[in-house]
Design an enzyme around this catalytic site. Structure first.
Site, PDB file in Angstrom:
ATOM      1  N   HIS A  28       0.839  -1.206   0.000  1.00  0.00           N
ATOM      2  CA  HIS A  28       0.000   0.000   0.000  1.00  0.00           C
ATOM      3  C   HIS A  28       0.872   1.253   0.000  1.00  0.00           C
ATOM      4  CE1 HIS A  28      -2.201  -3.341   1.801  1.00  0.00           C
ATOM      5  NE2 HIS A  28      -3.313  -2.763   1.388  1.00  0.00           N
ATOM      6  N   PRO A 116      -6.258  -4.857  11.212  1.00  0.00           N
ATOM      7  CA  PRO A 116      -7.708  -4.676  11.337  1.00  0.00           C
ATOM      8  C   PRO A 116      -7.973  -3.238  11.790  1.00  0.00           C
ATOM      9  CG  PRO A 116      -6.957  -6.654  12.483  1.00  0.00           C
ATOM     10  CD  PRO A 116      -5.735  -5.843  12.157  1.00  0.00           C
ATOM     11  N   ASN A 182      -6.553  11.980   4.233  1.00  0.00           N
ATOM     12  CA  ASN A 182      -6.184  12.152   2.817  1.00  0.00           C
ATOM     13  C   ASN A 182      -7.369  12.022   1.872  1.00  0.00           C
ATOM     14  OD1 ASN A 182      -6.656   9.412   2.633  1.00  0.00           O
ATOM     15  ND2 ASN A 182      -4.499   8.836   2.545  1.00  0.00           N
ATOM     16  N   HIS A 263      -3.918   3.221  -3.466  1.00  0.00           N
ATOM     17  CA  HIS A 263      -4.104   2.740  -2.088  1.00  0.00           C
ATOM     18  C   HIS A 263      -3.409   1.402  -1.840  1.00  0.00           C
ATOM     19  CE1 HIS A 263      -5.986   1.279   1.605  1.00  0.00           C
ATOM     20  NE2 HIS A 263      -6.127   0.145   0.937  1.00  0.00           N
ATOM     21  N   GLU A 412     -17.733  -3.594  24.356  1.00  0.00           N
ATOM     22  CA  GLU A 412     -16.931  -4.804  24.572  1.00  0.00           C
ATOM     23  C   GLU A 412     -15.661  -4.822  23.735  1.00  0.00           C
ATOM     24  OE1 GLU A 412     -20.160  -4.740  23.787  1.00  0.00           O
ATOM     25  OE2 GLU A 412     -21.145  -5.359  25.640  1.00  0.00           O
ATOM     26  N   HIS A 462     -22.338 -16.267  32.579  1.00  0.00           N
ATOM     27  CA  HIS A 462     -23.631 -16.600  31.955  1.00  0.00           C
ATOM     28  C   HIS A 462     -23.380 -17.475  30.728  1.00  0.00           C
ATOM     29  CE1 HIS A 462     -24.424 -13.306  34.626  1.00  0.00           C
ATOM     30  NE2 HIS A 462     -25.725 -13.417  34.463  1.00  0.00           N
ATOM     31  N   HIS A 474     -29.608 -14.013  24.678  1.00  0.00           N
ATOM     32  CA  HIS A 474     -28.631 -13.942  25.763  1.00  0.00           C
ATOM     33  C   HIS A 474     -28.014 -15.291  26.118  1.00  0.00           C
ATOM     34  CE1 HIS A 474     -29.990  -9.913  26.042  1.00  0.00           C
ATOM     35  NE2 HIS A 474     -29.368  -9.658  27.183  1.00  0.00           N
TER      36      HIS A 474
HETATM   37  C1  LIG Z   1     -11.448  -3.902   9.897  1.00  0.00           C
HETATM   38  C2  LIG Z   1     -10.913  -3.766   8.523  1.00  0.00           C
HETATM   39  N1  LIG Z   1     -11.765  -3.739   7.483  1.00  0.00           N
HETATM   40  C3  LIG Z   1     -11.293  -3.648   6.227  1.00  0.00           C
HETATM   41  C4  LIG Z   1      -9.953  -3.587   5.986  1.00  0.00           C
HETATM   42  C5  LIG Z   1      -9.423  -3.544   4.566  1.00  0.00           C
HETATM   43  N2  LIG Z   1      -8.864  -2.208   4.304  1.00  0.00           N
HETATM   44  C6  LIG Z   1      -7.553  -1.981   4.368  1.00  0.00           C
HETATM   45  S1  LIG Z   1      -7.184  -0.380   4.126  1.00  0.00           S
HETATM   46  C7  LIG Z   1      -8.809   0.030   3.906  1.00  0.00           C
HETATM   47  C8  LIG Z   1      -9.245   1.445   3.624  1.00  0.00           C
HETATM   48  C9  LIG Z   1      -8.398   2.346   4.298  1.00  0.00           C
HETATM   49  O1  LIG Z   1      -8.576   3.676   3.943  1.00  0.00           O
HETATM   50  P1  LIG Z   1      -7.670   4.680   4.730  1.00  0.00           P
HETATM   51  O2  LIG Z   1      -7.727   4.320   6.132  1.00  0.00           O
HETATM   52  O3  LIG Z   1      -8.090   6.039   4.367  1.00  0.00           O
HETATM   53  O4  LIG Z   1      -6.223   4.373   4.207  1.00  0.00           O
HETATM   54  P2  LIG Z   1      -5.524   4.990   2.907  1.00  0.00           P
HETATM   55  O5  LIG Z   1      -6.401   4.663   1.735  1.00  0.00           O
HETATM   56  O6  LIG Z   1      -5.420   6.437   3.132  1.00  0.00           O
HETATM   57  O7  LIG Z   1      -4.227   4.279   2.833  1.00  0.00           O
HETATM   58  C10 LIG Z   1      -9.600  -1.081   4.019  1.00  0.00           C
HETATM   59  C11 LIG Z   1     -11.074  -1.057   3.860  1.00  0.00           C
HETATM   60  C12 LIG Z   1      -9.103  -3.619   7.100  1.00  0.00           C
HETATM   61  N3  LIG Z   1      -7.787  -3.600   6.985  1.00  0.00           N
HETATM   62  N4  LIG Z   1      -9.609  -3.682   8.344  1.00  0.00           N
END
Ligand SMILES: Cc1ncc(C[n+]2csc(CCOP(=O)(O)OP(=O)(O)O)c2C)c(N)n1
Length: 689
Positions: A28, A116, A182, A263, A412, A462, A474
């Protein structure tokens, strides 16, 4: 550093990031190139670390939320000399020090595993809580900043709500986010998914918001970071309006700045040209893996400055040690990395109560005796019995960090991530709790805790359909199988990536908590009942300690003979199978009852031990309140597991036990049916072999 040198360093980072991704043919580049100015400035002038000791307890922590921008972090670490050009060339390759997304490695300056989105900045929040907790107890000698790079994706995630609310509420002025605004995300531009007033959102939560119109302008960024560093009342978010893929161009000179295509793929694949971009940024397309001499020199000079700061700190620390010998000894112990020794042997246990109640007694003991525990509950403390800890330690509050209990509210996932951040800080042992059914909200963070090898204690009460009247929403059914999937993942040494324990009575609950603290390199999950459970037969103090082998024999009338039947179960189902066994024994059968607190732990024991608990090629009938899959691996080819294969229902627990076949009579009937099946299967097998 001079502005021009910082910009040069940022260009260097852009070149390295673009080149790494191009060489790896994946990664990326865009986001990394846009955020390079701010992050280079942070490392050049603000973040305090010890060039000789990456584990320095008072270092500022730099966390990543957008792990996909790993090329940025690795390039920054290369400027500091922590990674070399070979590392960068091996980006995303097997066993390299530069995996696709950062994996925690404090020795290299990587404070968290990230990827994540959203989790990283919640982990940073936890770390900021840990810092305040430590400073409250040991003084300013331990203070430091917690800085986190966040991006559009992470702040769109639901967890951002929890982080914003909790960080603002606790007025954590040591927490600083740099938001790489950005305007571009993975598949679209941000305007396609959000249009709210970002500034107002964070101000409403109690943040100081500093808007930097040009997120690549070093002077404006410096001013913003200075203000953030000086802030004493609230967390800060610096919104840097940056340019995706800053400096990226095509062969013909056409700009690719701001292009969504940059990206998540090499610039060549995005329509731009890595070579032209490297050249545009002042690098050598034939050999882009270089650090500009003036940049290297400036970062060496920065290291010299830092060494001086660290020397001054060491002197102050020595004086503090001398003035506070007791505290110094405690701090040394806490920071040793050794798990606290917990001694529950003298604990007075009330028998016949729910395992959550026993757990509450244990938590009360920990509150008084293990001062480096922090406990949290997602607004269920009086129900999950963490209240016992809360009562003895008090609430950790804004401007008053004396308490040991973090009230996170109904959040949570945020809570779990906070606990990871606390554990990453060092010196502290977090425990967090909620109802088992809501562990669903925590799955991503359970996985991250396991992946990072953090000794977080997750506690769930629980634990089955016996929740009763609250009904199927639940009542956890598939949850135990689900959470034990992480137990199925093994480290290189064969140990499970997570220890999952469902104790059967008060004594096993004690053993479970002891085991949780003995387990210092992976998370532990303890699953507890809502309803009362009677104590199992035998010398329980001695017997329950055998949980450490994952399973053991609770009762047996087989003598030296082979069992006619072995029951396997865990939690409150053990007493159920024991009662059923008593009926069958009265009818003349030789029946063994096994309590299996963790199937994976049991399966990791020697064959000799396993065979001593479950005699091979004898009938084995497992009973679970969860899915039958839970014990599938332990019952053997001719064994059987009876579990619940439906959602629960709203009714008193006793009624549901009858309805779903969880009475001794029903288990006896099912076991007899199984024994007939077993016999037929063996005959069939003999006929065919
Ligand atoms: C929880 C989660 N969902 C989806 C993704 C897949 N993913 C990686 S980067 C991204 C978008 C990120 O956009 P941004 O945070 O603006 O990063 P940039 O494009 O500026 O590098 C996604 C959807 C991920 N890494 N984590």
């Amino acid at each position: 550093m001079q502005d021009a040198i910082v910009t040069k360093a940022a260009d260097n980072v852009r070149i390295l990031s673009a080149a790494m991704v191009q060489k790896a043919k994946s990664g990326h580049p865009g986001g990394a190139m846009g955020a390079a100015d701010a992050i280079s400035l942070l490392f050049a002038e603000f973040l305090r670390f010890d060039p000789e000791n990456p584990n320095w307890e008072a270092r500022d922590r730099f966390f990543m939320d957008p792990g996909h921008m790993s090329a940025l972090l690795y390039s920054e670490l290369a400027l500091q000399g922590k990674l070399n050009m070979e590392d960068l060339k091996n980006f995303r390759q097997l066993n390299s020090r530069t995996p696709g997304h950062p994996e925690v490695e404090v020795a290299l300056g990587i404070e968290n595993s990230s990827g994540p989105l959203g989790i990283g900045h919640a982990v940073a929040l936890g770390n900021a809580i840990a810092e305040r907790f430590m400073v409250e107890r040991f003084g300013d000698i331990l203070n430091h900043k917690v800085v986190c790079l966040v991006s559009d994706g992470g702040l769109e995630e639901e967890i951002a709500y929890g982080v914003g609310r909790v960080a603002g509420h606790l007025k954590l002025s040591n927490l600083i986010f740099f938001y790489d605004a950005n305007q571009v995300q993975l598949s679209c531009r941000c305007e396609d998914v959000m249009s709210h007033d970002f500034k107002k959102q964070y101000e409403a939560w109690g943040f100081r918001v500093i808007d930097v119109a040009d997120g690549s302008d070093i002077a404006s960024l410096r001013k913003a970071f200075k203000e953030a560093w000086a802030e004493t009342e609230k967390p800060t978010i610096v919104i840097g309006h940056t340019t995706m893929a800053k400096g990226a161009i095509a062969e013909d000179g056409k700009s690719f700045e701001g292009a969504v295509s940059t990206h998540g793929q090499p610039l060549n694949a995005a329509g731009a040209s890595t070579d032209a971009t490297v050249k545009n940024l002042g690098g050598d397309p034939a050999d882009p893996f270089k650090i500009f001499p003036e940049v290297a020199e400036a970062f060496e000079a920065r290291k010299a400055e830092l060494r001086k700061e660290v020397e001054a700190w060491k002197k102050a620390k020595a004086a503090w040690d001398a003035a506070n010998p007791e505290k110094a000894a405690t701090l040394k112990e806490w920071l040793s990395g050794k798990a606290p020794k917990i001694d529950l042997s003298g604990l007075e246990l009330k028998e016949g109560v729910a395992t959550r109640v026993t757990s509450g007694t244990i938590l009360g003991h920990l509150a008084e005796n293990v001062k480096n525990c922090i406990c949290s509950s997602a607004d269920l403390s009086n129900s999950d019995n963490t209240q016992a800890f809360l009562n003895k330690t008090g609430i950790f509050r804004a401007n008053d960090f004396k308490g040991g209990f973090v009230q996170v509210g109904v959040a949570e996932l945020t809570m779990g991530a906070i606990c990871c951040g606390i554990a990453l800080h060092g010196g502290l042992y977090p425990i967090c709790a909620t109802f088992f059914v809501f562990s669903d909200f925590m799955k991503p963070v359970l996985r991250m805790a396991a992946l990072m090898g953090l000794p977080v204690k997750f506690m769930y009460t629980h634990d089955s359909f016996r929740v009763g009247e609250d009904g199927p929403t639940h009542q956890p059914i598939e949850h135990e199988t689900q959470i034990r999937l992480l137990e199925g993942l093994k480290k290189a040494n064969g140990k499970s990536e997570m220890l999952v324990l469902r104790p059967a009575d008060a004594f096993e609950t004690v053993a479970a908590w002891e085991m949780a603290f003995e387990n210092n390199d992976s998370p532990t999950t303890i699953i507890l009942t809502r309803q009362n459970v009677k104590t199992l037969p035998g010398d329980r103090k001695v017997e329950a300690a055998k949980c450490r082998k994952g399973a053991y024999v609770v009762s047996d009338n087989c003598g030296s003979a082979r069992p006619d039947l072995t029951f396997v179960s865990n939690g409150s189902d053990v007493l159920l199978t024991h009662d059923a066994a008593e009926v069958l024994r009265a009818e003349g059968l030789k029946v063994r009852v096994v309590s299996m607190i963790s199937p994976a732990l049991f399966m990791s024991q020697s064959k000799e031990y396993r065979d001593s608990v479950i005699t091979p090629w004898t009938p084995v009938f497992a009973k679970s309140s969860g899915l039958p899959l839970l014990f599938a691996q332990v019952v053997g080819g001719f064994g059987k597991v009876s579990g619940l294969e439906r959602f629960g229902a709203s009714a008193p627990a006793g009624v549901l036990e009858k309805e779903f076949g969880y009475t001794p009579e029903a288990v006896v009937a099912a076991a007899k049916e199984y024994l007939a099946e077993y016999k037929a299967n063996v005959e069939e097998f003999k006929k065919n072999n």
